[in-house]
Design a protein around this motif. Structure first.
Motif, PDB file in Angstrom:
ATOM      1  N   TYR A 244     -14.697 -21.156 -26.407  1.00 34.17           N
ATOM      2  CA  TYR A 244     -14.727 -20.955 -25.767  1.00 34.17           C
ATOM      3  C   TYR A 244     -14.795 -22.239 -24.721  1.00 34.17           C
ATOM      4  CZ  TYR A 244     -17.162 -16.704 -27.914  1.00 34.17           C
ATOM      5  OH  TYR A 244     -17.539 -15.562 -28.130  1.00 34.17           O
ATOM      6  N   GLY A 245     -14.718 -21.459 -23.431  1.00 33.73           N
ATOM      7  CA  GLY A 245     -14.184 -23.184 -21.475  1.00 33.73           C
ATOM      8  C   GLY A 245     -15.209 -22.783 -21.193  1.00 33.73           C
ATOM      9  N   GLN A 246     -14.294 -22.982 -20.119  1.00 30.65           N
ATOM     10  CA  GLN A 246     -15.709 -23.081 -19.315  1.00 30.65           C
ATOM     11  C   GLN A 246     -16.590 -21.783 -18.668  1.00 30.65           C
ATOM     12  OE1 GLN A 246     -13.364 -24.924 -16.114  1.00 30.65           O
ATOM     13  NE2 GLN A 246     -13.884 -26.597 -16.916  1.00 30.65           N
ATOM     14  N   LEU A 247     -17.657 -21.887 -17.988  1.00 28.90           N
ATOM     15  CA  LEU A 247     -18.176 -20.426 -17.355  1.00 28.90           C
ATOM     16  C   LEU A 247     -17.368 -20.115 -16.459  1.00 28.90           C
ATOM     17  CD1 LEU A 247     -21.669 -21.616 -17.652  1.00 28.90           C
ATOM     18  CD2 LEU A 247     -20.952 -20.473 -19.508  1.00 28.90           C
ATOM     19  N   TYR A 248     -17.519 -18.278 -16.479  1.00 32.05           N
ATOM     20  CA  TYR A 248     -16.365 -18.282 -15.140  1.00 32.05           C
ATOM     21  C   TYR A 248     -17.410 -17.155 -14.379  1.00 32.05           C
ATOM     22  CZ  TYR A 248     -14.162 -15.224 -12.422  1.00 32.05           C
ATOM     23  OH  TYR A 248     -13.414 -14.939 -10.619  1.00 32.05           O
ATOM     24  N   ASN A 249     -18.364 -17.035 -13.346  1.00 27.85           N
ATOM     25  CA  ASN A 249     -19.501 -16.712 -12.795  1.00 27.85           C
ATOM     26  C   ASN A 249     -20.748 -16.355 -13.987  1.00 27.85           C
ATOM     27  OD1 ASN A 249     -17.903 -15.982 -10.704  1.00 27.85           O
ATOM     28  ND2 ASN A 249     -17.491 -14.137 -11.494  1.00 27.85           N
ATOM     29  N   GLY A 250     -20.001 -17.528 -15.051  1.00 27.21           N
ATOM     30  CA  GLY A 250     -22.023 -17.313 -15.485  1.00 27.21           C
ATOM     31  C   GLY A 250     -21.213 -17.043 -16.913  1.00 27.21           C
ATOM     32  N   ASN A 251     -20.155 -16.494 -17.083  1.00 28.73           N
ATOM     33  CA  ASN A 251     -20.110 -15.694 -18.639  1.00 28.73           C
ATOM     34  C   ASN A 251     -19.221 -16.667 -19.401  1.00 28.73           C
ATOM     35  OD1 ASN A 251     -21.412 -13.880 -18.101  1.00 28.73           O
ATOM     36  ND2 ASN A 251     -19.585 -12.872 -16.842  1.00 28.73           N
ATOM     37  N   PRO A 252     -18.885 -17.156 -20.660  1.00 30.25           N
ATOM     38  CA  PRO A 252     -18.176 -17.685 -21.219  1.00 30.25           C
ATOM     39  C   PRO A 252     -16.439 -17.454 -21.173  1.00 30.25           C
ATOM     40  CG  PRO A 252     -19.856 -16.617 -22.650  1.00 30.25           C
ATOM     41  CD  PRO A 252     -20.670 -16.210 -21.582  1.00 30.25           C
ATOM     42  N   VAL A 253     -15.972 -18.362 -21.274  1.00 31.63           N
ATOM     43  CA  VAL A 253     -14.663 -17.970 -21.368  1.00 31.63           C
ATOM     44  C   VAL A 253     -13.753 -18.080 -21.877  1.00 31.63           C
ATOM     45  CG1 VAL A 253     -11.975 -17.297 -19.821  1.00 31.63           C
ATOM     46  CG2 VAL A 253     -13.542 -18.025 -18.608  1.00 31.63           C
ATOM     47  N   ARG A 254     -13.504 -17.145 -23.595  1.00 22.87           N
ATOM     48  CA  ARG A 254     -12.615 -17.008 -24.670  1.00 22.87           C
ATOM     49  C   ARG A 254     -10.939 -16.891 -24.429  1.00 22.87           C
ATOM     50  NH1 ARG A 254     -13.186 -17.975 -29.918  1.00 22.87           N
ATOM     51  NH2 ARG A 254     -11.377 -16.904 -31.152  1.00 22.87           N
ATOM     52  N   ARG A 255     -10.612 -19.332 -24.702  1.00 26.80           N
ATOM     53  CA  ARG A 255      -9.121 -19.049 -25.106  1.00 26.80           C
ATOM     54  C   ARG A 255      -8.689 -18.207 -26.468  1.00 26.80           C
ATOM     55  NH1 ARG A 255     -11.833 -25.225 -23.769  1.00 26.80           N
ATOM     56  NH2 ARG A 255     -11.756 -24.512 -26.420  1.00 26.80           N
ATOM     57  N   PRO A 256      -7.312 -17.991 -25.665  1.00 30.84           N
ATOM     58  CA  PRO A 256      -6.615 -17.377 -26.802  1.00 30.84           C
ATOM     59  C   PRO A 256      -6.555 -17.978 -28.294  1.00 30.84           C
ATOM     60  CG  PRO A 256      -5.096 -17.651 -25.437  1.00 30.84           C
ATOM     61  CD  PRO A 256      -6.476 -18.107 -24.842  1.00 30.84           C
ATOM     62  N   ASP A 257      -6.707 -17.775 -29.839  1.00 35.04           N
ATOM     63  CA  ASP A 257      -6.375 -18.259 -30.876  1.00 35.04           C
ATOM     64  C   ASP A 257      -4.640 -18.413 -30.787  1.00 35.04           C
ATOM     65  OD1 ASP A 257      -8.712 -17.676 -31.442  1.00 35.04           O
ATOM     66  OD2 ASP A 257      -7.900 -15.799 -32.913  1.00 35.04           O
ATOM     67  N   ILE A 258      -4.319 -20.152 -31.065  1.00 31.21           N
ATOM     68  CA  ILE A 258      -2.842 -20.372 -31.631  1.00 31.21           C
ATOM     69  C   ILE A 258      -2.695 -20.296 -33.526  1.00 31.21           C
ATOM     70  CG2 ILE A 258      -1.481 -22.176 -31.375  1.00 31.21           C
ATOM     71  CD1 ILE A 258      -3.559 -22.959 -29.347  1.00 31.21           C
ATOM     72  N   LYS A 259      -1.566 -19.606 -33.410  1.00 32.53           N
ATOM     73  CA  LYS A 259      -0.826 -19.404 -34.857  1.00 32.53           C
ATOM     74  C   LYS A 259       0.131 -20.880 -35.354  1.00 32.53           C
ATOM     75  CE  LYS A 259      -0.019 -16.914 -38.065  1.00 32.53           C
ATOM     76  NZ  LYS A 259       0.883 -15.278 -38.823  1.00 32.53           N
ATOM     77  N   PHE A 260       0.249 -21.622 -36.082  1.00 28.64           N
ATOM     78  CA  PHE A 260       0.462 -22.957 -36.591  1.00 28.64           C
ATOM     79  C   PHE A 260       2.141 -22.057 -37.880  1.00 28.64           C
ATOM     80  CE2 PHE A 260      -2.410 -25.334 -33.696  1.00 28.64           C
ATOM     81  CZ  PHE A 260      -1.236 -25.278 -32.492  1.00 28.64           C
ATOM     82  N   ALA A 261       2.662 -22.572 -37.747  1.00 29.83           N
ATOM     83  CA  ALA A 261       3.302 -22.331 -38.828  1.00 29.83           C
ATOM     84  C   ALA A 261       3.867 -23.932 -39.465  1.00 29.83           C
ATOM     85  CB  ALA A 261       4.922 -22.205 -38.405  1.00 29.83           C
ATOM     86  N   TYR A 262       4.032 -24.348 -40.749  1.00 32.29           N
ATOM     87  CA  TYR A 262       4.530 -25.247 -41.173  1.00 32.29           C
ATOM     88  C   TYR A 262       5.610 -25.163 -41.784  1.00 32.29           C
ATOM     89  CZ  TYR A 262       0.206 -27.675 -39.282  1.00 32.29           C
ATOM     90  OH  TYR A 262      -1.156 -28.058 -38.347  1.00 32.29           O
ATOM     91  N   ILE A 263       6.600 -26.228 -41.335  1.00 31.79           N
ATOM     92  CA  ILE A 263       8.031 -25.077 -42.340  1.00 31.79           C
ATOM     93  C   ILE A 263       8.461 -26.484 -42.842  1.00 31.79           C
ATOM     94  CG2 ILE A 263      10.609 -24.628 -41.814  1.00 31.79           C
ATOM     95  CD1 ILE A 263       8.493 -22.967 -39.418  1.00 31.79           C
ATOM     96  N   THR A 264       9.585 -26.266 -44.308  1.00 29.02           N
ATOM     97  CA  THR A 264       9.023 -27.021 -45.238  1.00 29.02           C
ATOM     98  C   THR A 264      11.291 -27.241 -44.790  1.00 29.02           C
ATOM     99  OG1 THR A 264       7.299 -27.854 -46.694  1.00 29.02           O
ATOM    100  CG2 THR A 264       9.119 -28.825 -47.212  1.00 29.02           C
ATOM    101  N   LEU A 265      11.614 -27.427 -44.849  1.00 32.87           N
ATOM    102  CA  LEU A 265      12.900 -27.842 -44.852  1.00 32.87           C
ATOM    103  C   LEU A 265      13.277 -27.635 -45.851  1.00 32.87           C
ATOM    104  CD1 LEU A 265      14.288 -29.497 -41.853  1.00 32.87           C
ATOM    105  CD2 LEU A 265      13.848 -27.306 -41.812  1.00 32.87           C
TER     106      LEU A 265
END
Length: 129
Positions: free
Chosen positions: A53-74
């Motif tokens: 959750y990020g900063q409040l906007y009009n008194g409501n917390p703002v949810r940041r989007p999830d991030i997907k990471f991929a670890y690739i072994t060459l």
């Protein structure tokens, strides 16, 4: 897919980190790298980082989007290193050569305005200038 630098340097040189779309599966990532870029892939590990959750906007917390990471072994004894980017020419560009003269003129202009304001304390700035 976006190539991302590792936060820590404990990973071997043949592991590359990518930020991928949440809907991409390991199979999609492997096909993407092998078919388009001809990169041999030995193993793929994925993880999803919670956005939180990020900063409040009009008194409501703002949810940041999830991030997907991929670890690739060459594969096939391949390694990857980020290129070192440095400023070889640290001289100022020609556009900034006359900047000091312009700054001095602006300071003189600002000081003249400040003198006018001191004589008229209750009048707004836009009125007398």
């Amino acid at each position: 897919m976006k190539l991302v630098k590792h936060e820590d340097y404990r990973h071997p040189p043949n592991v590359v980190k990518f930020e991928v779309h949440l809907n991409m599966s390991k199979f999609d990532i492997k096909n993407y790298l092998e078919k388009i870029y001809n990169v041999p892939v030995a193993c793929i590990c994925t993880r999803i980082k919670d956005g939180g959750y990020g900063q409040l906007y009009n008194g409501n917390p703002v949810r940041r989007p999830d991030i997907k990471f991929a670890y690739i072994t060459l594969g096939l004894n391949q390694t990857f290193q980020f290129p070192k980017i440095e400023d070889k020419d640290k001289t100022q560009p020609k556009e900034l050569e006359g900047q000091k003269e312009v700054e001095e003129e602006l300071k003189k202009f600002d000081s003249n305005i400040q003198k006018k304001i001191q004589n008229k304390p209750n009048i707004p700035l836009w009125f007398g200038i």
